[in-house]
Enzyme design. Structure first.
Site, PDB file in Angstrom:
ATOM      1  N   ASN A   7       2.514  12.784 -51.540  1.00 11.10           N
ATOM      2  CA  ASN A   7       3.495  13.752 -52.019  1.00 11.10           C
ATOM      3  C   ASN A   7       4.867  13.161 -51.678  1.00 11.10           C
ATOM      4  O   ASN A   7       5.318  13.235 -50.537  1.00 11.10           O
ATOM      5  CB  ASN A   7       3.270  15.097 -51.313  1.00 11.10           C
ATOM      6  CG  ASN A   7       4.226  16.164 -51.797  1.00 11.10           C
ATOM      7  OD1 ASN A   7       5.177  15.875 -52.534  1.00 11.10           O
ATOM      8  ND2 ASN A   7       3.985  17.385 -51.374  1.00 11.10           N
ATOM      9  N   ARG A  95       1.142  14.009 -56.156  1.00  8.30           N
ATOM     10  CA  ARG A  95       1.659  15.303 -56.577  1.00  8.30           C
ATOM     11  C   ARG A  95       2.880  15.061 -57.463  1.00  8.30           C
ATOM     12  O   ARG A  95       3.803  14.335 -57.071  1.00  8.30           O
ATOM     13  CB  ARG A  95       2.080  16.123 -55.363  1.00  8.30           C
ATOM     14  CG  ARG A  95       2.694  17.420 -55.772  1.00  8.30           C
ATOM     15  CD  ARG A  95       3.321  18.127 -54.625  1.00  8.30           C
ATOM     16  NE  ARG A  95       3.829  19.414 -55.072  1.00  8.30           N
ATOM     17  CZ  ARG A  95       4.877  20.007 -54.541  1.00  8.30           C
ATOM     18  NH1 ARG A  95       5.522  19.436 -53.550  1.00  8.30           N
ATOM     19  NH2 ARG A  95       5.285  21.170 -54.986  1.00  8.30           N
ATOM     20  N   HIS A 184       3.307  25.712 -58.164  1.00  3.21           N
ATOM     21  CA  HIS A 184       2.229  25.948 -57.174  1.00  3.21           C
ATOM     22  C   HIS A 184       0.866  25.976 -57.850  1.00  3.21           C
ATOM     23  O   HIS A 184      -0.084  26.566 -57.331  1.00  3.21           O
ATOM     24  CB  HIS A 184       2.405  27.294 -56.424  1.00  3.21           C
ATOM     25  CG  HIS A 184       3.628  27.400 -55.583  1.00  3.21           C
ATOM     26  ND1 HIS A 184       4.280  28.591 -55.363  1.00  3.21           N
ATOM     27  CD2 HIS A 184       4.327  26.468 -54.883  1.00  3.21           C
ATOM     28  CE1 HIS A 184       5.314  28.394 -54.571  1.00  3.21           C
ATOM     29  NE2 HIS A 184       5.375  27.104 -54.276  1.00  3.21           N
ATOM     30  N   ARG A 245      15.172  31.295 -51.392  1.00  5.68           N
ATOM     31  CA  ARG A 245      15.413  31.464 -52.836  1.00  5.68           C
ATOM     32  C   ARG A 245      15.344  32.938 -53.209  1.00  5.68           C
ATOM     33  O   ARG A 245      14.500  33.677 -52.715  1.00  5.68           O
ATOM     34  CB  ARG A 245      14.356  30.694 -53.640  1.00  5.68           C
ATOM     35  CG  ARG A 245      14.565  29.194 -53.597  1.00  5.68           C
ATOM     36  CD  ARG A 245      13.457  28.472 -54.334  1.00  5.68           C
ATOM     37  NE  ARG A 245      12.543  27.829 -53.423  1.00  5.68           N
ATOM     38  CZ  ARG A 245      11.342  27.374 -53.763  1.00  5.68           C
ATOM     39  NH1 ARG A 245      10.912  27.509 -54.989  1.00  5.68           N
ATOM     40  NH2 ARG A 245      10.565  26.788 -52.866  1.00  5.68           N
ATOM     41  N   GLU A 388      -3.571  21.864 -50.379  1.00  5.54           N
ATOM     42  CA  GLU A 388      -3.057  21.171 -51.559  1.00  5.54           C
ATOM     43  C   GLU A 388      -3.555  19.727 -51.637  1.00  5.54           C
ATOM     44  O   GLU A 388      -3.880  19.231 -52.709  1.00  5.54           O
ATOM     45  CB  GLU A 388      -1.531  21.204 -51.553  1.00  5.54           C
ATOM     46  CG  GLU A 388      -0.989  20.947 -52.927  1.00  5.54           C
ATOM     47  CD  GLU A 388       0.509  21.171 -53.030  1.00  5.54           C
ATOM     48  OE1 GLU A 388       1.004  21.185 -54.145  1.00  5.54           O
ATOM     49  OE2 GLU A 388       1.184  21.313 -51.991  1.00  5.54           O
TER      50      GLU A 388
END
Ligand code: AMP
Length: 405
Positions: A7, A95, A184, A245, A388
């Site tokens: 990643n 990713r 996601h 956020r 993940e």
């Protein structure tokens, strides 16, 4: 059968080596502060086992290439490494944040795929270039190895136009691909698959609401195993209240801030992404700190918690209406897996919709996938840890090994 999962961020590389015969993690680590005066390569070998040990190297890391070479040196180190030569790695999974409309699934990386990831840079100007750095460097170092791109957006490409279109002039979609993509996806797909196993039926027959609550937060409505709507939008800013956020705001806010506060678009964007959400409301963005502050009488911390859980509930209600029949609601990620208070408040008042949380099961923390609803709850509720890296490795197996998902 060892896979390397990468990643790659703008100044970091997160990685794991996974033995796919047992799905066990052989090494997990992080290269940090690439391009800065002092960098750091941290690796944990055999995490969570009796053989666990950590290695930390502090050194300047000029670029992603030298970062990746340091990782390889650690992995092949004679004394503590987990492989003797690079060729023991069978494949690499990367990713990639934004696949736009080009990718409905994970894919073997070819020059054409790299071009398409480049084409989608305008949709993820910070993430896709960093992901591409990781891909290019890995291709240079591990020449000839199959490499697979796993997109955050791919799982949501099954959304119908009525869910992915914004009510804007249609030309913006036709010419500039302005639409909801969702993110996601790897996490939502992973926990949906695990939930189907726990429900004892094929994913293709499951209707689920998957709730990913971490630093970033998103919710997905899954009908017969595929994503039909999701809360994140064209960028990862829309929807739920996140750590820093904002989630949903009135789009006219931008004009107001420009006219009344003299803010330009860059400042507004920075505010919405980095200074809003839980942090904007109470100054804290880690849910553990928010609970502590609220318990100590901090009213704003309590308010931040209330705003987030109310928004969660509102979206759960909306996605119940989207799906009609819901087999299960699944909580995952840092907050979703660990925070019984957020889970309970997000489901408060939903008994009339068939959701009956079991307070004891909800409070018990095991770190395992588990059911937290009452036996007679029409809609079952699960906590399922997301993974993940393992999800990416499984995608690699599907792409190169023809394994069924
Ligand atoms: P993630 O992005 O999935 O790594 O989630 C990170 C976030 O999870 C942190 O910022 C915390 O807000 C939250 N978190 C982690 N552990 C806990 C915990 N034990 N209780 C509540 N929230 C937690």
């Amino acid at each position: 059968m060892k896979y390397l999962v990468i990643n790659s961020g703008s100044s970091s590389i997160k990685y794991q080596v996974i033995d796919m015969t047992t799905e066990s993690v052989l090494a997990t680590g992080l290269v940090e502060r690439i391009g800065e005066a002092s960098g750091r390569v941290q690796t944990t070998f055999y995490p969570g086992t009796a053989r666990e040990r950590e290695s930390v190297v502090e050194q300047a890391i000029a670029d992603h290439g030298s970062g990746m070479r340091s990782v390889l040196a650690l992995l092949t180190d004679q004394e503590q490494g987990i492989i003797t030569q690079p060729s023991e790695i069978a494949a690499i999974g990367h990713r990639v944040v934004h696949g736009g409309e080009d990718f409905q699934a994970s894919t073997l990386i070819t020059p054409v795929v790299i071009q398409a990831i480049e084409r989608n840079i305008p949709l993820a100007p910070l993430h896709n270039p960093a992901n591409l750095d990781g891909i290019r460097v890995a291709m240079e170092i591990f020449t000839g190895l199959p490499q697979v791109a796993v997109f955050d957006t791919a799982f949501h490409q099954t959304m119908p136009p009525r869910a992915f279109l914004y009510a804007l002039p249609y030309a913006l979609y036709e010419q500039d691909r302005v639409r909801r993509y969702g993110f996601h996806g790897t996490s939502h797909r992973f926990v949906a698959g695990e939930c189907a196993r726990l429900l004892g039926k094929p994913l293709s027959q499951c209707n689920l609401i998957t709730v990913h609550l971490g630093n970033g937060c998103s919710m997905t409505a899954i009908e017969n195993g595929v994503s039909v709507d999701t809360s994140l939008g064209m960028t990862p800013l829309e929807g739920l209240v996140m750590g820093t956020r904002s989630g949903d705001v009135d789009p006219a806010l931008h004009l107001f801030l420009q006219q009344h506060k003299g803010m330009d678009l860059a400042a507004i964007d920075a505010m919405l992404n980095k200074e809003s959400g839980l942090k904007g409301l109470c100054g804290l963005n880690d849910m553990r700190d928010i609970h502590k502050a609220a318990a100590g009488g901090d009213e704003r911390a309590a308010l931040a918690l209330a705003v987030q859980t109310y928004r969660n509930r509102k979206y759960i209600g909306a996605f119940m209406a989207v799906l009609g029949r819901v087999d299960a609601i699944v909580f995952t990620a840092g907050i979703g897996e660990n925070d019984p208070v957020v889970r309970a408040e997000s489901l408060e008042g939903l008994e009339a919709f068939g959701v009956r949380l079991d307070p004891d099961r909800n409070r018990r923390h095991t770190g395992e996938a588990r059911c937290i609803s009452q036996e007679d709850s029409r809609v079952r509720v699960f906590v399922i840890p997301t993974n993940e890296e393992l999800a990416i490795a499984r995608e690699v197996a599907v792409v190169i090994g023809g394994k069924r998902r």
